[in-house]
Design an enzyme around this catalytic site. Structure first.
Site, PDB file in Angstrom:
ATOM      1  N   ASP A  84      -1.708   0.002  -4.537  1.00  0.00           N
ATOM      2  CA  ASP A  84      -2.702   0.436  -5.402  1.00  0.00           C
ATOM      3  C   ASP A  84      -2.437   1.754  -5.604  1.00  0.00           C
ATOM      4  O   ASP A  84      -2.958   2.599  -6.096  1.00  0.00           O
ATOM      5  CB  ASP A  84      -3.469   0.153  -3.468  1.00  0.00           C
ATOM      6  CG  ASP A  84      -2.991   1.215  -2.195  1.00  0.00           C
ATOM      7  OD1 ASP A  84      -0.990   1.320  -1.967  1.00  0.00           O
ATOM      8  OD2 ASP A  84      -3.277   0.412  -1.803  1.00  0.00           O
ATOM      9  N   HIS A  85      -1.037   2.362  -5.334  1.00  0.00           N
ATOM     10  CA  HIS A  85      -0.874   3.281  -5.381  1.00  0.00           C
ATOM     11  C   HIS A  85       0.368   3.718  -4.397  1.00  0.00           C
ATOM     12  O   HIS A  85       0.449   3.227  -4.318  1.00  0.00           O
ATOM     13  CB  HIS A  85      -2.093   4.902  -5.349  1.00  0.00           C
ATOM     14  CG  HIS A  85      -2.302   4.876  -3.773  1.00  0.00           C
ATOM     15  ND1 HIS A  85      -0.936   5.289  -2.615  1.00  0.00           N
ATOM     16  CD2 HIS A  85      -4.022   3.840  -2.834  1.00  0.00           C
ATOM     17  CE1 HIS A  85      -2.284   4.671  -1.566  1.00  0.00           C
ATOM     18  NE2 HIS A  85      -2.969   4.547  -1.538  1.00  0.00           N
ATOM     19  N   THR A 101      -8.102  -1.943   1.911  1.00  0.00           N
ATOM     20  CA  THR A 101      -7.400  -3.303   0.994  1.00  0.00           C
ATOM     21  C   THR A 101      -8.169  -4.519   1.430  1.00  0.00           C
ATOM     22  O   THR A 101      -8.537  -5.099   0.256  1.00  0.00           O
ATOM     23  CB  THR A 101      -5.746  -3.096   0.568  1.00  0.00           C
ATOM     24  OG1 THR A 101      -5.276  -1.632   0.770  1.00  0.00           O
ATOM     25  CG2 THR A 101      -6.049  -4.243  -0.222  1.00  0.00           C
ATOM     26  N   GLU A 107      -1.144  -7.961   2.326  1.00  0.00           N
ATOM     27  CA  GLU A 107      -0.548  -6.843   2.059  1.00  0.00           C
ATOM     28  C   GLU A 107      -0.149  -6.218   3.096  1.00  0.00           C
ATOM     29  O   GLU A 107       0.694  -6.055   4.478  1.00  0.00           O
ATOM     30  CB  GLU A 107      -2.158  -5.355   2.157  1.00  0.00           C
ATOM     31  CG  GLU A 107      -2.080  -4.121   2.178  1.00  0.00           C
ATOM     32  CD  GLU A 107      -3.280  -3.634   3.409  1.00  0.00           C
ATOM     33  OE1 GLU A 107      -3.107  -2.145   2.985  1.00  0.00           O
ATOM     34  OE2 GLU A 107      -3.471  -4.010   3.896  1.00  0.00           O
ATOM     35  N   HIS A 138       1.952   8.692   4.147  1.00  0.00           N
ATOM     36  CA  HIS A 138       1.408   9.902   4.406  1.00  0.00           C
ATOM     37  C   HIS A 138       1.808  10.734   5.445  1.00  0.00           C
ATOM     38  O   HIS A 138       1.880  11.742   5.340  1.00  0.00           O
ATOM     39  CB  HIS A 138      -0.459   9.014   5.433  1.00  0.00           C
ATOM     40  CG  HIS A 138      -0.642   8.815   4.041  1.00  0.00           C
ATOM     41  ND1 HIS A 138      -1.873   9.735   2.917  1.00  0.00           N
ATOM     42  CD2 HIS A 138      -1.469   7.964   3.648  1.00  0.00           C
ATOM     43  CE1 HIS A 138      -2.232   9.298   2.069  1.00  0.00           C
ATOM     44  NE2 HIS A 138      -3.045   7.789   2.549  1.00  0.00           N
ATOM     45  N   ASP A 185       0.990  -1.604   0.018  1.00  0.00           N
ATOM     46  CA  ASP A 185       0.193   0.234   0.209  1.00  0.00           C
ATOM     47  C   ASP A 185       1.239   1.116  -0.300  1.00  0.00           C
ATOM     48  O   ASP A 185       1.491   1.684   0.822  1.00  0.00           O
ATOM     49  CB  ASP A 185      -0.471   0.237   1.485  1.00  0.00           C
ATOM     50  CG  ASP A 185      -1.905   1.272   1.126  1.00  0.00           C
ATOM     51  OD1 ASP A 185      -1.721   1.769   0.352  1.00  0.00           O
ATOM     52  OD2 ASP A 185      -2.983   0.569   1.416  1.00  0.00           O
ATOM     53  N   ASP A 231       2.128   3.134   3.281  1.00  0.00           N
ATOM     54  CA  ASP A 231       1.328   3.854   2.781  1.00  0.00           C
ATOM     55  C   ASP A 231       1.492   4.590   3.946  1.00  0.00           C
ATOM     56  O   ASP A 231       1.242   6.290   3.804  1.00  0.00           O
ATOM     57  CB  ASP A 231      -0.082   3.472   2.764  1.00  0.00           C
ATOM     58  CG  ASP A 231      -1.071   4.512   2.164  1.00  0.00           C
ATOM     59  OD1 ASP A 231      -1.126   4.782   0.962  1.00  0.00           O
ATOM     60  OD2 ASP A 231      -2.189   4.244   3.484  1.00  0.00           O
ATOM     61  N   SER A 233      -7.089   3.892  -1.583  1.00  0.00           N
ATOM     62  CA  SER A 233      -6.847   2.055  -1.345  1.00  0.00           C
ATOM     63  C   SER A 233      -8.251   1.634  -1.601  1.00  0.00           C
ATOM     64  O   SER A 233      -8.037   0.467  -2.083  1.00  0.00           O
ATOM     65  CB  SER A 233      -6.559   2.367  -0.107  1.00  0.00           C
ATOM     66  OG  SER A 233      -5.220   2.647   0.415  1.00  0.00           O
TER      67      SER A 233
END
Length: 534
Positions: free
Chosen positions: A344-345, A148, A297, A306, A43, A302, A95
């Site tokens: 996912d990104h 996710t 995951e 962030h 993630d 992520d 997500s």
């Protein structure tokens, strides 16, 4: 095969000067049967984060990861492509939508779980695998009800509906589910002091802290899971010894240990690692002669991104690679398994960059081209490998620093205190003036009354890209990252996600993996997963 027959046909034409007799052209062999599918999602893991892990493994003085990394080994033996992930109605994905697009193979809407672009429930690859009699599993180091993992076995209009997601996950009868987030499975009554002493919660008191519920009702989903045939475990030791029909492991109140805390705890931790959960899931699911589908995951890459927290993000990448290594060791000699590693990104707009800060002195380099009269003198600061070791040496995640700072008495919440706290955990020091800038606030120019994140009258003060830092006081980690960036040769562009296409690593039978060595969209990854189940 096709080329050989074409040449044979041309040869016959040349020899006879007329119409050749019919030649049997051998058809391509059918693609091999895929028994097992393992999907691994980092993630927030864009190409930049993948590059950081590989750079650390190759250039750090004492890398705490295998070299080559497990991810690199899958790359060397498989195929590499890229994938866009834009949502049906927008350009930048979250997500929930992103995972839903992989899970269903169809476009989806922002922040929705397991839905198509019309807002209707769409069949997921996990659900298709179940229909075929295959075992299924979900593993994450965040919360089981987080975006996710939820997207593969639940269908709700918004990702925030985690209590409803928890109910659907139990009802879905996924064979193995291992993660955090027990707070959405406990009845609301556990929040009362008397209820904490009830026998059914006794096993949790030593392993889960805080022992609280986020539910609004008195449903005990742990009890419901047991009635549905699940063995329920809440710590590492119980997971290791678990047996039974189905397995539910919930190891923390919310997310599991962040990468730095996990590596610092070592063998003393009560939580299993992402690799250990992955190994247990594979061992459990591989008993099914029909095969299995497993999604793993690495979700806190992520979260660190962030927070623009490069040190924690590097630890998260190492943690995720440990899980990838567990998969590699199990799958490396098999020809019936498809492994896809993707994201996912990308989160944070992360990058290492050269700068005009602290330009190095010129120096003589042995070899003859750079002598005293013409020393080596780069124009800019291009960074040094030692920075990678210093980055990994960070002792605590940024968010923990600000949580601890927020719990101080008002008189102690000073720039000097913050400076001391940061310098204690980081090999990159900040000054008092930098601490003052980190703690500065300004009127919230984007205030939205009643909004979950944007209702505050003031916001941390950013001098650039202010609209792209959206999580209130939690955004101060981004200000700390900006102050450390010069020393680390690191830049961040946002506190949210970017459109950057993500890496897709496909390993397994070539007929399935070679077509993925191109630019795709996440819906096409989903379609490939459905195709692998045929």
């Amino acid at each position: 095969m096709r080329r050989t027959n074409l040449l044979l046909l041309l040869g016959i034409v040349g020899c006879t000067g007329g119409n050749p007799p019919p030649v049997a052209v051998a058809a391509d062999p059918p693609p091999p049967k895929i028994k097992n599918i393992i999907l691994m999602i980092g993630d927030g893991m864009g190409p930049q984060q993948v590059g950081l892990l590989d750079l650390y493994a190759q250039r750090a003085q004492d890398p705490q990861v295998s070299n080559p990394t497990a991810m690199r080994r899958f790359m060397q033996e498989g195929y590499i492509g890229f994938s866009r992930h834009d949502p049906a109605e927008g350009l930048v994905v979250d997500s929930a939508c992103s995972a839903s697009q992989i899970a269903t193979g169809v476009p989806s809407l922002s922040e929705s779980i397991g839905l198509d672009a019309k807002g209707m429930a769409a069949e997921t690859v996990l659900e298709r695998a179940q229909k075929q009699g295959r075992s299924t599993g979900l593993v994450s180091d965040t919360r089981l009800t987080h975006a996710t993992p939820a997207s593969f076995a639940a269908h709700v209009p918004h990702r925030s509906m985690e209590n409803e997601i928890a109910e659907q996950l139990i009802a879905a009868k996924v064979d193995v589910m291992l993660s955090g987030g027990i707070r959405h499975f406990l009845p609301n009554t556990i929040n009362g002091d008397a209820a904490r002493n009830e026998a059914m919660f006794a096993e949790l008191k030593e392993t889960i802290a805080p022992l609280k519920s986020k539910r609004k009702d008195d449903r005990n989903l742990l009890m419901e899971a047991r009635e549905a045939g699940y063995t329920v475990v809440t710590d590492r030791e119980l997971l290791r010894d678990a047996q039974g029909e189905r397995l539910l492991g919930l190891f923390s109140y919310s997310g599991m240990l962040d990468g730095i805390a996990y590596h610092a705890a070592g063998e003393e931790r009560k939580e299993p690692s992402l690799a250990e959960m992955t190994e247990k899931a594979i061992d459990w699911l591989a008993k099914d002669e029909d095969g299995f589908f497993l999604m793993v995951e690495g979700g806190q890459i992520d979260w660190a991104a962030h927070g623009n927290d490069a040190g924690t993000m590097l630890h998260e990448m190492v943690k995720f690679d440990e899980a990838i290594e567990a998969v590699y060791n199990w799958a490396k000699d098999r020809d019936d398994t498809l492994v896809i590693i993707t994201a996912d990104h990308e989160t944070g707009g992360f990058g290492m960059s050269y700068s005009r800060y602290d330009v190095p002195d010129s120096r003589v380099i042995p070899g003859g081209m750079f002598d005293e009269g013409s020393p080596y003198a780069p124009n800019f600061n291009f960074g040094v490998p030692e920075q990678l070791d210093k980055m990994y040496a960070q002792k605590e995640a940024f968010y923990r620093i600000f949580m601890a700072f927020g719990q101080l008495e008002d008189g102690q919440k000073t720039p000097a205190t913050l400076m001391e706290m940061v310098n204690e955990i980081s090999a990159f020091d900040i000054t008092l003036a930098q601490a003052e800038r980190i703690l500065a606030s300004e009127p919230n120019a984007h205030q939205v009354e009643g909004h979950k994140y944007l209702s505050a009258e003031t916001f941390p003060k950013f001098n650039d890209f202010e609209a792209f830092y959206v999580y209130g006081e939690d955004s101060r980690t981004g200000l700390l990252a900006r102050e450390l960036g010069e020393q680390q040769n690191i830049v961040w562009g946002t506190g949210t996600h970017t459109h950057t296409p993500v890496t897709v690593i496909a390993w397994g039978p070539e007929a399935m993996t070679q077509p993925m060595s191109r630019m795709m969209h996440h819906t096409e990854i989903g379609q490939a997963l459905f195709e692998a189940l045929r």
